[in-house]
Design an enzyme around this catalytic site. Sequence first.
Site, short mmCIF file in Angstrom:
data_model
loop_
_atom_site.label_atom_id
_atom_site.label_comp_id
_atom_site.label_asym_id
_atom_site.label_seq_id
_atom_site.Cartn_x
_atom_site.Cartn_y
_atom_site.Cartn_z
N GLY A 49 0.83 -1.19 0.00
CA GLY A 49 0.00 0.00 0.00
C GLY A 49 0.87 1.25 0.00
N GLN A 54 3.04 10.08 1.06
CA GLN A 54 4.34 9.41 1.17
C GLN A 54 5.26 9.74 -0.01
OE1 GLN A 54 2.40 5.38 2.10
NE2 GLN A 54 4.34 5.27 3.18
N CYS A 98 5.74 0.03 7.25
CA CYS A 98 5.39 1.19 6.42
C CYS A 98 6.59 1.55 5.57
CB CYS A 98 5.01 2.35 7.33
SG CYS A 98 4.53 3.83 6.43
N LEU A 99 6.35 1.86 4.30
CA LEU A 99 7.47 2.20 3.41
C LEU A 99 8.16 3.50 3.85
CD1 LEU A 99 5.95 1.25 -0.08
CD2 LEU A 99 7.59 -0.04 1.30
N HIS A 140 -4.68 1.56 7.36
CA HIS A 140 -3.32 2.11 7.48
C HIS A 140 -3.12 3.22 6.44
CE1 HIS A 140 1.25 1.42 7.85
NE2 HIS A 140 1.12 2.21 6.80
N GLU A 141 -3.55 2.97 5.19
CA GLU A 141 -3.33 3.96 4.12
C GLU A 141 -4.20 5.20 4.32
OE1 GLU A 141 -0.74 3.58 2.49
OE2 GLU A 141 -0.49 1.48 3.02
N HIS A 144 -2.74 7.60 6.69
CA HIS A 144 -1.72 8.47 6.09
C HIS A 144 -2.33 9.78 5.59
CE1 HIS A 144 2.12 6.38 6.07
NE2 HIS A 144 1.58 5.26 5.61
NI NI Z 1 2.45 3.36 5.62
#
Ligand code: NI
Length: 176
Positions: A49, A54, A98-99, A140-141, A144
């Site tokens: 995701g 991000q 998380c990226l 989660h997304e 963000h």
């Molecule tokens: Ni994340």
Amino acid sequence: MRAMTIRPILIHPDPRLKKVAAALDDVNDAVRALAGDMFETMYDAPGIGLAAPQVGVLERLIVLDCVKEEDAEPQPIAMINPEIIATSDETSVYEEGCLSIPDQFADVERPAEVTARWLDLDGNLQERDFDGLWATCVQHEIDHLNGKLFIDYLKPLRRQMITRKMQKLKKERTRE
Ligand code: NI
């Protein structure tokens, strides 16, 4: 069609990851191009995701594909202005990463099932129930887009420890 580009992913701590992203009022070619870049960036990472903030774009767009099996068909979903409109009382715990917080993982408890509503890349309203990893990923997304990271669910000490590791990582990367 323009070639897709892998965009650099912001690493926590970054003020742009703490901002509330703006709703998109039009689904146009620029939005579709951004979604294409985000899919490319997510698959390259690899991740399941990615949210527009991000990659430094403070707009309400997320992409996800929680199919992890190597030989399974990919299931890319792009969501514009996504909302959670219902959640189960039942919760589940997943080890999240998380990226924007590379190599850090922690258990987070969230509703086990959610109903999400969003605009797709053709501007059509979609509504769907998610469970399992998909439910966690959607939540989660969307977090963000509201400036919230999975580490915000952790105890302050643990969060500070991870943040310090990320500060160190960023310092090392700028030296390279
Ligand atoms: Ni994340």
